[in-house]
Design an enzyme around this catalytic site. Structure first.
Site, PDB file in Angstrom:
ATOM      1  N   GLU A  47       0.770  -1.292   0.003  1.00 24.25           N
ATOM      2  CA  GLU A  47       0.071  -0.066  -0.216  1.00 24.25           C
ATOM      3  C   GLU A  47       0.965   1.220   0.194  1.00 24.25           C
ATOM      4  OE1 GLU A  47      -2.996   0.383  -0.285  1.00 24.25           O
ATOM      5  OE2 GLU A  47      -3.886  -1.819  -0.208  1.00 24.25           O
ATOM      6  N   THR A  48       1.650   1.352   0.959  1.00 20.74           N
ATOM      7  CA  THR A  48       2.541   2.346   1.039  1.00 20.74           C
ATOM      8  C   THR A  48       4.097   2.531   1.090  1.00 20.74           C
ATOM      9  OG1 THR A  48       2.234   2.499   3.527  1.00 20.74           O
ATOM     10  CG2 THR A  48       0.374   3.466   2.042  1.00 20.74           C
TER      11      THR A  48
END
Length: 342
Positions: free
Chosen positions: A129-130
């Site tokens: 995700e990040t």
């Protein structure tokens, strides 16, 4: 309220908003956008919020063409597996995943114990995700969700609901600077990229400081991802995720039959016994009525086939994509292998 009164309210609201936000906002048309005006009235009527306070929150909100462009070409829909996997399963991602695990191992053990979700899954999701919190998004969440709610008809109802949740999140968690929050182009927030509705429903205060902060607290992010998988995904402890089929000895006819059964649904609405003819049940000590879904992924030299079980489906609840689920799973396994060899 009569329709005449409601119409008058919209007009007054528009005039007030134009005056309050000034020329910059008028140039982006939201001050006069019918759906935006209805949204403002809904927040006031349904949630008893101050109209001026809501208007203050939306000061300077702008339509972002870049967001609409990005929405039209997500990697999950434009790339094949052999192109998608290298975006997430890399030596760097694996190394940083092991480092994240090392830095937060006590929290990960706590999350595993409380929510019965493996540490490697939690770590891999945050990695995909990040990049372990390094890239939480560069778009202002209000801009992103407003643009998609009012100027992206294919999914406008969904994003309108998420915009509503973002406003309510600001009311419920006053410590979050909602007007300045950065997000993905789709409005997802924090380490685990929670949409506002998921933030409100599944995020937890895992560090016990009285706040739920998915943007700055790795502890809250870890606990919240695990809680989401338990509650929303339906993760089952100690169960299989996927199993790769060996197709080397299958005839062309069998491969064609297999192909017809693949990628019909993310849901596990097929049964393991249906794949006896392809020689898979001999390698799996599971009942024939075990729910599965057959996944076809395209490599550069042709397709490969996987059976996905309940926990595979649980990963797709986080992002409704076969490619995403498989990338997260393979990254988790690579991180786990490195962690166990340290």
């Amino acid at each position: 309220m009569s329709s005449r009164q409601m119409s008058r309210g919209f007009v007054v609201g528009a005039l007030f908003l134009m005056t309050f936000l000034g020329p910059a906002a008028q140039a982006n048309d939201y001050a006069q956008h019918p759906q935006f005006l209805k949204f403002i009235d809904k927040m006031v009527a349904d949630h008893h919020l101050s109209r001026q306070r809501v208007l203050n929150l939306f000061e300077g909100v702008k339509r972002q063409q870049t967001i609409l462009d990005l929405m039209s070409k997500p990697a999950e829909k434009t790339k094949e597996w052999y192109q998608y996997r290298p975006l997430f399963v890399t030596d760097k991602q694996i190394k940083q995943g092991v480092e994240f695990w090392h830095d937060h191992q006590a929290l990960l053990r706590k999350a595993e114990k409380r929510y019965q979700v493996p540490a490697e899954i939690i770590v891999a999701i945050i990695g995909v995700e990040t990049r372990y919190g390094r890239n939480q998004g560069q778009h202002r969440a209000l801009d992103a969700l407003s643009t998609l709610a009012f100027d992206y008809p294919p999914r406008a109802p969904f994003f309108l609901s998420e915009l509503e949740s973002l406003v309510l999140l600001g009311q419920e968690a006053s410590y979050l600077p909602v007007a300045q929050l950065k997000s993905s182009y789709a409005g997802a927030l924090g380490y685990g990229q929670f949409m506002p509705s998921s933030y409100r429903n599944y995020a937890v205060d895992f560090d016990g400081d009285g706040r739920i902060d998915l943007l700055n607290s790795p502890a809250d992010a870890i606990g919240s991802v695990a809680h989401y998988f338990q509650e929303k995904g339906g993760w089952r402890a100690n169960e299989s995720v996927v199993f790769q089929l060996s197709t080397a000895k299958l005839s062309a006819e069998k491969l064609q039959q297999l192909d017809q059964l693949a990628n019909l649904s993310l849901e596990t609405n097929q049964r393991l016994g249906a794949f006896k003819q392809f020689g898979v049940t001999a390698n799996l000590q599971l009942p024939n009525d075990t729910p599965v879904t057959l996944v076809r992924l395209m490599q550069a030299d042709g397709p490969e086939y996987w059976l996905g079980f309940n926990n595979y489906y649980a990963i797709t609840r986080y992002n409704h994509s076969r490619l995403y689920a498989m990338a997260a799973w393979q990254l988790s396994q690579a991180i786990s292998a490195q962690w166990n060899r340290r």
